[in-house]
Design a protein around this motif. Sequence first.
Motif, PDB file in Angstrom:
ATOM      1  N   MET A   1       0.858  -1.178   0.000  1.00 33.16           N
ATOM      2  CA  MET A   1       0.000   0.000   0.000  1.00 33.16           C
ATOM      3  C   MET A   1       0.902   1.238   0.000  1.00 33.16           C
ATOM      4  N   ASN A   2       0.498   2.195  -0.811  1.00 25.63           N
ATOM      5  CA  ASN A   2       1.194   3.477  -0.842  1.00 25.63           C
ATOM      6  C   ASN A   2       0.188   4.537  -0.398  1.00 25.63           C
ATOM      7  N   ILE A   3       0.332   4.981   0.835  1.00 26.78           N
ATOM      8  CA  ILE A   3      -0.660   5.882   1.445  1.00 26.78           C
ATOM      9  C   ILE A   3      -0.755   7.216   0.713  1.00 26.78           C
ATOM     10  N   TRP A   4       0.345   7.682   0.121  1.00 26.62           N
ATOM     11  CA  TRP A   4       0.341   8.964  -0.587  1.00 26.62           C
ATOM     12  C   TRP A   4      -0.510   8.878  -1.843  1.00 26.62           C
ATOM     13  N   ILE A   5      -0.289   7.837  -2.624  1.00 22.83           N
ATOM     14  CA  ILE A   5      -1.054   7.670  -3.860  1.00 22.83           C
ATOM     15  C   ILE A   5      -2.508   7.315  -3.543  1.00 22.83           C
ATOM     16  N   LEU A   6      -2.707   6.466  -2.542  1.00 28.64           N
ATOM     17  CA  LEU A   6      -4.071   6.131  -2.134  1.00 28.64           C
ATOM     18  C   LEU A   6      -4.831   7.382  -1.701  1.00 28.64           C
ATOM     19  N   SER A   7      -4.182   8.236  -0.927  1.00 27.74           N
ATOM     20  CA  SER A   7      -4.820   9.492  -0.483  1.00 27.74           C
ATOM     21  C   SER A   7      -5.176  10.372  -1.669  1.00 27.74           C
ATOM     22  N   SER A   8      -4.277  10.443  -2.642  1.00 28.04           N
ATOM     23  CA  SER A   8      -4.578  11.267  -3.824  1.00 28.04           C
ATOM     24  C   SER A   8      -5.779  10.699  -4.572  1.00 28.04           C
ATOM     25  N   PRO A 108     -12.066  28.304  -6.666  1.00 27.12           N
ATOM     26  CA  PRO A 108     -11.331  27.527  -5.665  1.00 27.12           C
ATOM     27  C   PRO A 108     -11.029  26.082  -6.067  1.00 27.12           C
ATOM     28  N   GLN A 109     -11.299  25.705  -7.308  1.00 25.36           N
ATOM     29  CA  GLN A 109     -11.075  24.322  -7.732  1.00 25.36           C
ATOM     30  C   GLN A 109      -9.633  23.870  -7.526  1.00 25.36           C
ATOM     31  N   TRP A 110      -8.712  24.799  -7.616  1.00 25.59           N
ATOM     32  CA  TRP A 110      -7.299  24.467  -7.451  1.00 25.59           C
ATOM     33  C   TRP A 110      -7.014  23.867  -6.074  1.00 25.59           C
ATOM     34  N   ILE A 111      -7.865  24.193  -5.087  1.00 22.98           N
ATOM     35  CA  ILE A 111      -7.660  23.723  -3.715  1.00 22.98           C
ATOM     36  C   ILE A 111      -7.744  22.195  -3.635  1.00 22.98           C
ATOM     37  N   LEU A 112      -8.557  21.578  -4.472  1.00 21.12           N
ATOM     38  CA  LEU A 112      -8.648  20.118  -4.505  1.00 21.12           C
ATOM     39  C   LEU A 112      -7.690  19.512  -5.530  1.00 21.12           C
ATOM     40  N   LEU A 113      -7.516  20.179  -6.653  1.00 23.70           N
ATOM     41  CA  LEU A 113      -6.687  19.620  -7.724  1.00 23.70           C
ATOM     42  C   LEU A 113      -5.202  19.572  -7.352  1.00 23.70           C
ATOM     43  N   LEU A 114      -4.698  20.625  -6.740  1.00 25.47           N
ATOM     44  CA  LEU A 114      -3.272  20.682  -6.407  1.00 25.47           C
ATOM     45  C   LEU A 114      -2.851  19.582  -5.422  1.00 25.47           C
ATOM     46  N   PRO A 115      -3.577  19.363  -4.321  1.00 28.70           N
ATOM     47  CA  PRO A 115      -3.163  18.279  -3.414  1.00 28.70           C
ATOM     48  C   PRO A 115      -3.201  16.894  -4.067  1.00 28.70           C
ATOM     49  N   ILE A 116      -4.161  16.657  -4.951  1.00 40.11           N
ATOM     50  CA  ILE A 116      -4.203  15.366  -5.645  1.00 40.11           C
ATOM     51  C   ILE A 116      -2.903  15.175  -6.425  1.00 40.11           C
ATOM     52  N   GLY A 117      -2.523  16.189  -7.176  1.00 40.42           N
ATOM     53  CA  GLY A 117      -1.303  16.113  -7.972  1.00 40.42           C
ATOM     54  C   GLY A 117      -0.058  15.981  -7.122  1.00 40.42           C
ATOM     55  N   LEU A 118       0.023  16.744  -6.041  1.00 41.48           N
ATOM     56  CA  LEU A 118       1.208  16.697  -5.186  1.00 41.48           C
ATOM     57  C   LEU A 118       1.324  15.354  -4.453  1.00 41.48           C
ATOM     58  N   LEU A 119       0.208  14.840  -3.940  1.00 38.86           N
ATOM     59  CA  LEU A 119       0.237  13.554  -3.252  1.00 38.86           C
ATOM     60  C   LEU A 119       0.632  12.421  -4.196  1.00 38.86           C
ATOM     61  N   ALA A 120       0.047  12.431  -5.391  1.00 39.96           N
ATOM     62  CA  ALA A 120       0.367  11.377  -6.365  1.00 39.96           C
ATOM     63  C   ALA A 120       1.839  11.476  -6.782  1.00 39.96           C
ATOM     64  N   SER A 121       2.288  12.669  -7.072  1.00 39.52           N
ATOM     65  CA  SER A 121       3.679  12.855  -7.506  1.00 39.52           C
ATOM     66  C   SER A 121       4.664  12.448  -6.414  1.00 39.52           C
ATOM     67  N   TYR A 122       4.382  12.851  -5.195  1.00 34.01           N
ATOM     68  CA  TYR A 122       5.258  12.492  -4.083  1.00 34.01           C
ATOM     69  C   TYR A 122       5.272  10.983  -3.855  1.00 34.01           C
ATOM     70  N   GLY A 123       4.093  10.385  -3.887  1.00 32.25           N
ATOM     71  CA  GLY A 123       3.990   8.949  -3.651  1.00 32.25           C
ATOM     72  C   GLY A 123       4.682   8.116  -4.714  1.00 32.25           C
ATOM     73  N   ALA A 124       4.805   8.644  -5.922  1.00 39.62           N
ATOM     74  CA  ALA A 124       5.408   7.895  -7.022  1.00 39.62           C
ATOM     75  C   ALA A 124       6.857   8.271  -7.276  1.00 39.62           C
ATOM     76  N   MET A 125       7.444   9.066  -6.383  1.00 37.57           N
ATOM     77  CA  MET A 125       8.855   9.435  -6.561  1.00 37.57           C
ATOM     78  C   MET A 125       9.747   8.204  -6.408  1.00 37.57           C
ATOM     79  N   PRO A 126      10.773   8.115  -7.255  1.00 36.55           N
ATOM     80  CA  PRO A 126      11.699   6.982  -7.103  1.00 36.55           C
ATOM     81  C   PRO A 126      12.427   7.076  -5.767  1.00 36.55           C
ATOM     82  N   VAL A 127      12.614   5.940  -5.160  1.00 33.19           N
ATOM     83  CA  VAL A 127      13.264   5.895  -3.844  1.00 33.19           C
ATOM     84  C   VAL A 127      14.769   5.817  -3.996  1.00 33.19           C
TER      85      VAL A 127
END
Length: 127
Positions: A1-8, A108-127
């Motif tokens: 499970m990847n909590i960052w991507i799941l959250s996004s 205010p749509q950016w308020i929901l769109l930006l966190p989705i993108g940031l969470l997904a991007s962070y969760g999928a960063m190479p380790v």
Amino acid sequence: MNIWILSSGLLGVLTALVHVFAGQVDPVRPFLKSELADAAKATLLACWHLVSVTLLVSSLMLTYVGWFGLYSFYLPIQLVGGVYILFALVFVVVGWHFFGGKVFVKLPQWILLLPIGLLASYGAMPV
């Protein structure tokens, strides 16, 4: 499970539902009652629902990949995250053009769109 991507993904599903249901009340109904030609209304309504499909399908994909932690899908997840960040940027730029400094309140749509993108991007960063 990847909590960052799941959250996004879960935030994305919520956003898709808000888009489909609340969006019908505020921007879509008044727009359909406007004096625009029917062809323009039909095209813009189709575009609205194309966005609905994009939000829902991408969010379900994020949720699935996040739940199962599917590492092999991390590159596409980074791309989806980037798209959501760009979606947020589009709202800020267009809103700035129309509303200046009030963009963050008027669109205010950016308020929901930006966190989705940031969470997904962070969760999928190479380790």
